[in-house]
Design a protein around this motif. Sequence first.
Motif, PDB file in Angstrom:
ATOM      1  N   VAL A   1       0.809  -1.221   0.000  1.00  0.00           N
ATOM      2  CA  VAL A   1       0.000   0.000   0.000  1.00  0.00           C
ATOM      3  C   VAL A   1       0.842   1.271   0.000  1.00  0.00           C
ATOM      4  O   VAL A   1       0.317   2.357  -0.259  1.00  0.00           O
ATOM      5  N   ALA A   2       2.145   1.161   0.309  1.00  0.00           N
ATOM      6  CA  ALA A   2       3.000   2.351   0.341  1.00  0.00           C
ATOM      7  C   ALA A   2       4.449   1.914   0.152  1.00  0.00           C
ATOM      8  O   ALA A   2       4.839   0.831   0.598  1.00  0.00           O
ATOM      9  N   VAL A   3       5.221   2.774  -0.504  1.00  0.00           N
ATOM     10  CA  VAL A   3       6.648   2.542  -0.711  1.00  0.00           C
ATOM     11  C   VAL A   3       7.383   3.826  -0.348  1.00  0.00           C
ATOM     12  O   VAL A   3       7.042   4.904  -0.853  1.00  0.00           O
ATOM     13  N   TYR A   4       8.368   3.731   0.530  1.00  0.00           N
ATOM     14  CA  TYR A   4       9.147   4.879   0.984  1.00  0.00           C
ATOM     15  C   TYR A   4      10.596   4.690   0.522  1.00  0.00           C
ATOM     16  O   TYR A   4      11.276   3.763   0.964  1.00  0.00           O
ATOM     17  N   TYR A   5      11.043   5.591  -0.359  1.00  0.00           N
ATOM     18  CA  TYR A   5      12.408   5.543  -0.883  1.00  0.00           C
ATOM     19  C   TYR A   5      13.271   6.550  -0.126  1.00  0.00           C
ATOM     20  O   TYR A   5      12.888   7.720   0.023  1.00  0.00           O
ATOM     21  N   GLU A   6      14.433   6.105   0.331  1.00  0.00           N
ATOM     22  CA  GLU A   6      15.364   6.969   1.080  1.00  0.00           C
ATOM     23  C   GLU A   6      16.744   6.880   0.435  1.00  0.00           C
ATOM     24  O   GLU A   6      17.626   6.162   0.908  1.00  0.00           O
ATOM     25  N   PRO A   7      17.005   7.609  -0.664  1.00  0.00           N
ATOM     26  CA  PRO A   7      18.312   7.522  -1.333  1.00  0.00           C
ATOM     27  C   PRO A   7      19.350   8.419  -0.671  1.00  0.00           C
ATOM     28  O   PRO A   7      19.085   9.579  -0.339  1.00  0.00           O
ATOM     29  N   GLY A   8      20.531   7.868  -0.472  1.00  0.00           N
ATOM     30  CA  GLY A   8      21.654   8.663   0.022  1.00  0.00           C
ATOM     31  C   GLY A   8      21.493   9.199   1.423  1.00  0.00           C
ATOM     32  O   GLY A   8      21.960  10.299   1.716  1.00  0.00           O
ATOM     33  N   ARG A   9      20.847   8.471   2.319  1.00  0.00           N
ATOM     34  CA  ARG A   9      20.653   8.926   3.693  1.00  0.00           C
ATOM     35  C   ARG A   9      21.173   7.865   4.652  1.00  0.00           C
ATOM     36  O   ARG A   9      20.848   6.679   4.550  1.00  0.00           O
ATOM     37  N   SER A  10      21.984   8.309   5.609  1.00  0.00           N
ATOM     38  CA  SER A  10      22.540   7.402   6.605  1.00  0.00           C
ATOM     39  C   SER A  10      21.512   7.102   7.682  1.00  0.00           C
ATOM     40  O   SER A  10      20.665   7.940   8.016  1.00  0.00           O
TER      41      SER A  10
END
Length: 459
Positions: free
Chosen positions: A120-129
Motif C-alpha cells: 500500500v506504500a513505498v518509501y524511498y530513502e536515497p543517500g541517507r545514513s
Amino acid sequence: MPNFRRSSKPTQVRTNKPSPKKAPTEKPTSIKSPHVEIQTPLEMLFNDVLSRQAKKESATDRRKRQSASTNGSSQTVTATVRVALYIRVSSDRSVQSDLSMPDQEAQLRKFCDQQQWLIVAVYYEPGRSAKSTARKEFRRMIRDASGEGDPPFDKILIHSTSRFARSARDYSIFEALLHHRHIEILAITQTFSKDAGGMVSLRMTNLMDEFHSIRSSVDSTRARVHMVDKGFWPGGVPPHGYRCIPCPENRQRSRLEVNEEERVTVEKVYSMAVYGDGNGPPMGVKSIVVWLNKHGYRTRSGSRWSIQGVHRILTHSIYYGEYFWGVNQIEHQFQEKYEPRLLKVTPIVSRADFDKVQEMLEHRNPRMSGAKRVSSPLLLSGIARCACGASMTLGTGTGKHGRIYRYYRCSSDARGTNACTSVNPGDRKCSRPRVAENDLRLRCSRTSQRSGALPRSFN
C-alpha cells in the motif's frame, strides 16, 4: 428518627488553609496529528507510545464474539495483510550505481507476492545514513503510522534491520511505538522467533549494526585526518572559487586549485564589501546579493545568489589561504575527537581585506551594536505586532486629492509571504487589516493608561 451511623473513616474538617500543592508534572504534548514535525525518538516515545493504553475488548465486541461462537460460525476470515516497503541506501554512489535500491525493491516485492500481501506504500530513502532518524521519508512513514484512526498498514517490510536504523536505541524506540499501533517491522533476510530467544537475537543484531556503523565512521575520520596532514582534500564539495584536481603522485587523492571562472565572482564580492561598486560606500551582504543577481552573476549550479551564499564567501577562511577541517565534529561517546586540521590552499583575497570585512560585518551585526529601533522615528517600531506574530511596519498611500496616508501593516504582507493566512495557500498576502497610524497610537495610549503596558498584537 434518623439513623446515624458511625463511619470507619475519620471526619474531614474543611479549613481555609490552602492544601500543599504538588509539584506540577509536565505532561508530554501529544503528537498524534500527522502534521506535527517529529523531533527526537524519545519525544515520540513519551508523547505517543506511553500516553496510549492497550485497547480492551468492548462489551459490543464481546457480544459479537459470543454470538458467533453460539451460532457455530467459528470460521476465521483472513484479512489481507497491508505492507509498506522502506528502501534505503546510505551513499550517493549506491544511488547512482542503480544497484542497491532496485535490488532491494525487487526482493521485497517478490517476498510480498509469495506471501500474497498487498503493498500500500513505498518509501524511498536515497543517500541517507541510518545513524540518526533525521530522514525525510523515514519520518513521513512514522507520521503516517502514528496518525489518527486505524493504521494505514500492518507491516513495514525492510531488506535488513540496518536499513531501518543503525542505532540500537533508535530501533528499539520506534519498534515499541509501532508495536503499540499493531505494526510489525519485518526483515526479509533475517528471521527472529517470537520468544525470548528471538528478542535476544534481534537486540544483538541491532548492536552489531551500530558497531559496524561506528567502526566505519572511525576509519573514515582517521583516513580524512591523514589526507589533510598530507595536503590532500579530505572530500566533499569544494567552496565556490575552487575545484578539485587529481594529484600526479596519487590519482586516488585530490588537491584544491583556484577555479578562474569562479574567482571573478569571489573577488567582486570582496571588492564591493570593502570599497563598494564604484558609485557609493562599502556594500552590505543584502546589497551585494541584489547587485550580483541584477548583473547576471550565478552560482555554480546556475541559481541566483542568496544572502547565505554571499555571507559564506565573506566569512570563510579558505579565501585567504587557510582551510580548517574538523571544526564542526559530531561528538560521539565511543569515537575519538580530533583537533581541527589546517590545510593550506592558494588564496584568492588578502588577509588584510578579509579582516577588514570581518570588522565591518561585526559592526553591522545587530547583536553587537545597539538596536535600530532606538533611533527609529516610528513610535511603535519593534513593539507593534500582528496577530500572527510578525512585526508591523509603516506603509504609506496617496489619496485621490494627493493626501498621504500613513498606516501600519503586517511585515509578512510587505515581504509577500504567507505567514498570516492559511485559508488559501495560493494567496501570498496577509489577510489581516491595515491600521491607520493615528488609530494605532490612540489604542496604544488608551491601553497603556489602563494597564501600564502596550498590547502585544492587534487583530
